[in-house]
Design an enzyme around this catalytic site. Structure first.
Site, PDB file in Angstrom:
ATOM      1  N   CYS A 137      -1.002  -4.451  -6.041  1.00 16.80           N
ATOM      2  CA  CYS A 137      -1.615  -5.718  -5.639  1.00 16.80           C
ATOM      3  C   CYS A 137      -0.573  -6.828  -5.549  1.00 16.80           C
ATOM      4  O   CYS A 137       0.487  -6.760  -6.183  1.00 16.80           O
ATOM      5  CB  CYS A 137      -2.686  -6.127  -6.639  1.00 16.80           C
ATOM      6  SG  CYS A 137      -4.088  -5.003  -6.712  1.00 16.80           S
ATOM      7  N   GLU A 165       0.824  -1.198   0.000  1.00 18.35           N
ATOM      8  CA  GLU A 165       0.000   0.000   0.000  1.00 18.35           C
ATOM      9  C   GLU A 165       0.866   1.257   0.000  1.00 18.35           C
ATOM     10  O   GLU A 165       2.057   1.216   0.285  1.00 18.35           O
ATOM     11  CB  GLU A 165      -0.928  -0.001   1.211  1.00 18.35           C
ATOM     12  CG  GLU A 165      -1.974  -1.086   1.118  1.00 18.35           C
ATOM     13  CD  GLU A 165      -2.945  -1.084   2.267  1.00 18.35           C
ATOM     14  OE1 GLU A 165      -3.947  -1.798   2.166  1.00 18.35           O
ATOM     15  OE2 GLU A 165      -2.712  -0.389   3.281  1.00 18.35           O
ATOM     16  N   CYS A 215      -5.857  -6.972 -11.993  1.00 19.03           N
ATOM     17  CA  CYS A 215      -4.908  -8.091 -11.887  1.00 19.03           C
ATOM     18  C   CYS A 215      -5.321  -9.264 -12.763  1.00 19.03           C
ATOM     19  O   CYS A 215      -4.472 -10.000 -13.258  1.00 19.03           O
ATOM     20  CB  CYS A 215      -4.731  -8.514 -10.439  1.00 19.03           C
ATOM     21  SG  CYS A 215      -3.662  -7.359  -9.551  1.00 19.03           S
ATOM     22  N   GLU A 232      -0.737  -9.813  -6.818  1.00 14.75           N
ATOM     23  CA  GLU A 232      -0.547 -10.458  -8.114  1.00 14.75           C
ATOM     24  C   GLU A 232       0.433  -9.669  -8.971  1.00 14.75           C
ATOM     25  O   GLU A 232       1.285 -10.255  -9.647  1.00 14.75           O
ATOM     26  CB  GLU A 232      -1.888 -10.597  -8.850  1.00 14.75           C
ATOM     27  CG  GLU A 232      -2.904 -11.449  -8.119  1.00 14.75           C
ATOM     28  CD  GLU A 232      -3.769 -10.673  -7.134  1.00 14.75           C
ATOM     29  OE1 GLU A 232      -4.847 -11.189  -6.786  1.00 14.75           O
ATOM     30  OE2 GLU A 232      -3.395  -9.556  -6.704  1.00 14.75           O
ATOM     31  N   CYS A 256      -8.419  -8.781  -8.350  1.00 10.53           N
ATOM     32  CA  CYS A 256      -9.226  -7.658  -8.821  1.00 10.53           C
ATOM     33  C   CYS A 256      -9.250  -7.668 -10.358  1.00 10.53           C
ATOM     34  O   CYS A 256      -8.494  -8.401 -11.000  1.00 10.53           O
ATOM     35  CB  CYS A 256      -8.673  -6.338  -8.285  1.00 10.53           C
ATOM     36  SG  CYS A 256      -7.097  -5.837  -9.034  1.00 10.53           S
TER      37      CYS A 256
END
Length: 135
Positions: free
Chosen positions: A57, A48, A93, A59, A90
């Site tokens: 992310c 983050e 990704c 992935e 998501c």
């Protein structure tokens, strides 16, 4: 075809990566692991950022590791997150995975105890756009 032993190794690698996640804002740690066509595992975690759109992310982190080591093809993936519903990749990704994977690539979704779901990339991203469209 990915056997149970390899699936277990992918899930364990994703769980270990999740433990390294940097998620001070959401407290929502995710880990991912990918199997490449050389039999290597590539793990990643979410990272983050105070400027939320700049976060990455799990992935995407795993894909970066795959590319860094010379990988260009994903044969299987695992994603680990803890929530009421299984934590799938998501939308962004799913498209990132599609760059290196075909519709039949298996993706296991797990939490800290069990594998909760199994999909193919094609099930998660039907009628997808991929590199072959630009050939």
């Amino acid at each position: 075809m990915v056997d149970d032993q390899l699936m277990h190794a992918l899930v364990q690698a994703a769980r270990a990566a999740r433990e390294r996640a940097y998620a001070p804002y959401s407290k929502f740690a995710v880990g991912a692991a990918l199997l490449d066509d050389h039999g290597r595992l590539h793990a990643g975690c979410n990272i983050e950022n105070a400027a939320f759109p700049q976060s990455q992310c799990a992935e995407a982190s795993a894909i970066a590791h795959l590319v860094l080591t010379g990988g260009r093809r994903i044969l299987a993936a695992a994603v680990v997150g803890v929530a009421v519903d299984p934590v799938t990749p998501c939308g962004g990704c799913r498209q990132r995975l599609r760059e290196f994977a075909t519709d039949d690539v298996p993706i296991w979704i797990a939490d800290l105890q069990i594998v909760r779901a199994h999909y193919t990339l094609g099930q998660l991203l039907p009628a997808s756009f991929g590199p072959e469209h630009l050939a």
